[in-house]
Design a protein around this motif. Structure first.
Motif, PDB file in Angstrom:
ATOM      1  N   VAL A 399       0.824  -1.177   0.098  1.00 27.52           N
ATOM      2  CA  VAL A 399      -0.036  -0.006   0.070  1.00 27.52           C
ATOM      3  C   VAL A 399       0.975   1.074  -0.027  1.00 27.52           C
ATOM      4  O   VAL A 399       1.817   1.222   0.924  1.00 27.52           O
ATOM      5  N   ARG A 400       0.657   2.029  -0.960  1.00 28.09           N
ATOM      6  CA  ARG A 400       1.516   3.234  -1.117  1.00 28.09           C
ATOM      7  C   ARG A 400       0.942   4.214  -0.031  1.00 28.09           C
ATOM      8  O   ARG A 400      -0.198   4.521   0.033  1.00 28.09           O
ATOM      9  N   LEU A 401       1.968   5.047   0.567  1.00 23.04           N
ATOM     10  CA  LEU A 401       1.418   5.914   1.438  1.00 23.04           C
ATOM     11  C   LEU A 401       0.714   6.913   1.072  1.00 23.04           C
ATOM     12  O   LEU A 401      -0.383   7.349   1.734  1.00 23.04           O
ATOM     13  N   THR A 402       0.990   7.479  -0.214  1.00 26.95           N
ATOM     14  CA  THR A 402       0.109   8.800  -0.877  1.00 26.95           C
ATOM     15  C   THR A 402      -1.275   8.186  -0.686  1.00 26.95           C
ATOM     16  O   THR A 402      -2.248   8.765  -0.661  1.00 26.95           O
ATOM     17  N   ASP A 403      -1.406   7.073  -1.337  1.00 34.15           N
ATOM     18  CA  ASP A 403      -2.909   6.375  -1.595  1.00 34.15           C
ATOM     19  C   ASP A 403      -3.659   6.208  -0.328  1.00 34.15           C
ATOM     20  O   ASP A 403      -4.837   6.580   0.002  1.00 34.15           O
ATOM     21  N   LEU A 404      -2.893   5.966   0.773  1.00 31.18           N
ATOM     22  CA  LEU A 404      -3.517   5.731   2.197  1.00 31.18           C
ATOM     23  C   LEU A 404      -3.927   7.184   2.618  1.00 31.18           C
ATOM     24  O   LEU A 404      -5.059   7.122   3.239  1.00 31.18           O
ATOM     25  N   LEU A 405      -3.107   8.110   2.264  1.00 27.63           N
ATOM     26  CA  LEU A 405      -3.419   9.392   3.164  1.00 27.63           C
ATOM     27  C   LEU A 405      -4.817   9.761   2.195  1.00 27.63           C
ATOM     28  O   LEU A 405      -5.466  10.455   2.716  1.00 27.63           O
ATOM     29  N   ASP A 406      -4.447   9.890   0.883  1.00 28.23           N
ATOM     30  CA  ASP A 406      -5.701  10.323   0.229  1.00 28.23           C
ATOM     31  C   ASP A 406      -7.101   9.722   0.432  1.00 28.23           C
ATOM     32  O   ASP A 406      -7.985  10.603   0.628  1.00 28.23           O
ATOM     33  N   ASP A 407      -6.970   8.650   0.927  1.00 33.80           N
ATOM     34  CA  ASP A 407      -8.287   7.836   1.112  1.00 33.80           C
ATOM     35  C   ASP A 407      -8.765   8.465   2.436  1.00 33.80           C
ATOM     36  O   ASP A 407     -10.052   8.683   2.714  1.00 33.80           O
ATOM     37  N   ALA A 408      -7.869   8.502   3.309  1.00 32.33           N
ATOM     38  CA  ALA A 408      -8.223   9.070   4.744  1.00 32.33           C
ATOM     39  C   ALA A 408      -8.854  10.573   4.662  1.00 32.33           C
ATOM     40  O   ALA A 408      -9.758  10.922   5.249  1.00 32.33           O
ATOM     41  N   VAL A 409      -8.050  11.195   3.756  1.00 34.60           N
ATOM     42  CA  VAL A 409      -8.457  12.671   3.625  1.00 34.60           C
ATOM     43  C   VAL A 409      -9.914  12.742   2.961  1.00 34.60           C
ATOM     44  O   VAL A 409     -10.756  13.529   3.380  1.00 34.60           O
ATOM     45  N   ALA A 410     -10.166  11.930   2.001  1.00 32.31           N
ATOM     46  CA  ALA A 410     -11.332  11.948   1.295  1.00 32.31           C
ATOM     47  C   ALA A 410     -12.577  11.602   2.318  1.00 32.31           C
ATOM     48  O   ALA A 410     -13.500  11.953   2.223  1.00 32.31           O
ATOM     49  N   ARG A 411     -12.192  10.479   3.008  1.00 29.83           N
ATOM     50  CA  ARG A 411     -13.289  10.035   3.918  1.00 29.83           C
ATOM     51  C   ARG A 411     -13.502  11.282   5.101  1.00 29.83           C
ATOM     52  O   ARG A 411     -14.740  11.461   5.460  1.00 29.83           O
ATOM     53  N   ALA A 432     -10.407  19.191   5.917  1.00 28.73           N
ATOM     54  CA  ALA A 432     -10.283  17.680   5.688  1.00 28.73           C
ATOM     55  C   ALA A 432      -8.959  17.071   5.607  1.00 28.73           C
ATOM     56  O   ALA A 432      -8.541  16.070   6.078  1.00 28.73           O
ATOM     57  N   GLU A 433      -8.080  17.827   5.131  1.00 19.00           N
ATOM     58  CA  GLU A 433      -6.717  17.591   5.099  1.00 19.00           C
ATOM     59  C   GLU A 433      -6.125  17.328   6.444  1.00 19.00           C
ATOM     60  O   GLU A 433      -5.429  16.202   6.908  1.00 19.00           O
TER      61      GLU A 433
END
Ligand code: ARG
Length: 585
Positions: A399-411, A432-433
């Motif tokens: 799991v790329r860190l960027t994807d994981l952070l993007d996902d958390a920010v979107a939620r 949100a960020e």
């Protein structure tokens, strides 16, 4: 810096009980008064029970002696309960005075117990030309929080990003890049959200495949490794380019995470290359090095493997190459000798426990690591997926860190938007960020460091429960109360009697310094998380029981002061965890 330290009430009470012990029983003067917070009073002293035997007297009688000897000016009421516990209640004016003193101090009254301790913190340490993945999350977040806590406690912190920037794989990669000049990988040539490290990661895989299938390429790649190690200028320049571009990509993640690591903190494995030969020579001089199968090793005197044989540390491989072990030996020697560290912390996955144990043992046997210097591996558990196995993508990849952070920010965005329909898109993005990143960091920090934990984004971004969002919201809500009240920095009047909920909150606030001090010693940020969560709940209890804005003076001002000290403590605590504390949410 501190205006003046404010001694916590627990410490003041301990001192008062110690005085009483000294007066009543001079022969026990040095004994621990064993003072704790109590459910039945402000504090409980268990000294009488602990010391009765030594004084050859019944605990209840010793307790009575101590009550008689206690300074009645500082204490409101002392009762003996059970077999000899002292239940101690402080005068209300003392508690109000403590709130005022903490509020007036820029450090919230917290002392600097780590003052002057030169502390190296080794953390993050991703590998060049590879993407940062979920495996780098914990070291980066926990390490950064420790850096902040220790720095606040007065330590002279030296951050070290021990980048994996050296090794034979770079020879192969450089050769491949050379043979494919048309392939874009620099950040300014890449489209969209592809980062340099993700491009290099792919190219490295291609190079690896070619190496395995094309003997001509394999030979040229090997020659490149020799050229790199021999310092061939053109090869070195390419390598430097790869390192710089990778660091550029790491920096984007660090900025986003609000991590304090800077370019100056990058002291990668390559930095120690010129010291390897000397390091080995010195180890050989001490007589702890053994030649085995053409390799140079140090056999542990403390650890044996499954075969009951001593475990080796690899100094020089059979092919003459140096590896991870050699570099860490040169590193520890350098940190002790040149950086002059008093304390060295290695925030690295618990799976490397044996490695560090062997490194520290060898450094001790070499005479580098003495009792004056602390070397500690700060291990942490694995991030697990919903299936309870190490976290992977649905396709089974890392799991790329960027994807994981993007996902958390979107939620987080969806949840904050629901609560605040009036927020503009810009404000929503910003919050949100902060909420999404804060949620990921808090989930990581609040789980017991050495344990594995399950990455569950929906739980992390919830407004309820022990989450970063809950704490951020608790803080923002208090700021909004203060705004509504037209907070005027009002003075505390120490005369009104304290309501029980005011008292609980005030005493909870007073424990902040002790919690930070404890984190500085145990290196366990989850203790700070637990404290902040408890504080937010104590505030809720207070706010439900005690009207603030509608209250009459001087109660109103006193309660506003409690609000302000709570908000300041929450935002400070979040800050040393590396988490933003927005004013509204
Ligand atoms: N780069 C290493 C890894 O990804 C971590 C380095 C930790 N620090 C150290 N001094 N060995 O596993």
């Amino acid at each position: 810096m501190s205006d003046h330290d404010v001694l916590p009430l627990l410490d003041q009470t301990s001192a008062a009980v110690s005085d009483a012990i000294r007066r009543a029983r001079p022969e026990l003067a040095e004994a621990d008064p064993v003072v704790r917070r109590s459910e039945h009073a402000d504090f409980q002293a268990n000294a009488a029970l602990a010391l009765a035997k030594r004084a050859s007297i019944k605990p209840a009688d010793l307790a009575a002696e101590l009550v008689a000897a206690l300074d009645s000016d500082y204490l409101e009421a002392v009762e003996v309960s059970g077999p000899g516990f002292l239940n101690i209640k402080l005068p209300d004016r003392v508690v109000w005075g403590q709130v005022a003193a903490r509020l007036a101090d820029s450090r919230l009254g917290v002392a600097s117990p780590q003052s002057g301790c030169r502390t190296v913190v080794d953390y993050s340490a991703p590998n060049i030309a590879k993407e940062m993945h979920v495996g780098h999350l914990r070291t980066t977040i926990i390490g950064d929080s420790l850096v902040r806590v220790l720095g606040f406690l007065g330590a002279e912190v030296i951050r070290q990003n021990h980048l994996g920037d050296w090794g034979t794989q770079f020879g192969m990669l450089i050769q491949y890049l050379d043979e494919h000049p048309e392939t874009a990988w620099h950040h300014d040539e890449l489209a969209g959200d592809t980062s340099t490290v993700s491009a290099l990661d792919t190219l490295y895989r291609e190079a690896r495949a070619k190496f395995d299938n094309d003997t001509g390429f394999a030979d040229r790649a090997r020659a490149r490794v020799v050229a790199l190690q021999g310092g061939d200028p053109e090869t070195l320049a390419k390598w430097k380019d790869i390192v710089a571009e990778s660091e550029f990509a790491f920096r984007e993640i660090y900025d986003r995470l609000g991590v304090q690591l800077t370019a100056e903190d990058s002291v990668g494995e390559s930095f120690y290359n010129p010291m390897l030969a000397d390091t080995i020579a010195e180890l050989e001089d001490t007589g702890i090095v053994v030649e085995s199968d053409d390799a140079l090793v140090i056999y542990s005197q403390e650890v044996t493997g499954p075969d009951d044989q001593p475990v080796p540390l690899m100094l020089r491989k059979r092919d003459g190459g140096f590896g991870y072990d050699t570099t860490d030996l040169a590193t520890i020697r350098y940190r002790i000798r040149d950086v002059k560290a008093d304390r060295m912390l290695y925030v690295v996955d618990s799976r490397q426990a044996l490695h560090f144990r062997l490194i520290f043992e060898a450094a001790r046997r070499a005479g580098w690591l003495t009792d004056e210097v602390e070397a500690t591996h700060v291990p942490f558990g694995t991030v697990l997926g919903p299936d309870g196995k190490p976290f992977k993508t649905r396709a089974g990849g890392t799991v790329r860190l960027t994807d994981l952070l993007d996902d958390a920010v979107a939620r987080a965005r969806a949840i904050v938007a629901e609560k605040n329909p009036g927020f503009s898109a810009d404000l929503l993005d910003q919050i949100a960020e902060q909420a999404g990143i804060g949620a990921v960091k808090y989930a990581d920090l609040s789980n017991s460091r050495v344990k594995d934990y399950t990455f569950d984004v929906d739980r992390m971004v919830a407004f309820v429960g022990d989450t970063g969002v809950y704490l951020q919201y608790a803080h923002a809500r208090i700021r909004s109360i203060l705004r509504k009240a037209g907070d005027t920095d009002a003075r505390i009047d120490p005369t009104p009697p304290l309501e029980p909920a005011e008292r609980t909150l005030a005493l909870e606030l007073d424990a902040y310094g002790a919690v930070l001090t404890d984190v500085g010693v145990t290196l366990e940020p989850h203790k700070l998380c637990g404290y902040l969560f408890g504080l937010a709940r104590a505030f809720t209890g207070f706010y439900e029981a005690c009207p603030v804005i509608q209250a009459e003076e001087p109660t109103r001002s006193n309660r506003l002061a409690l609000c302000r000290l709570t908000a300041n403590t929450l935002s400070h605590g979040l800050d040393v965890l590396g988490i933003a504390a927005p004013e509204r949410m």
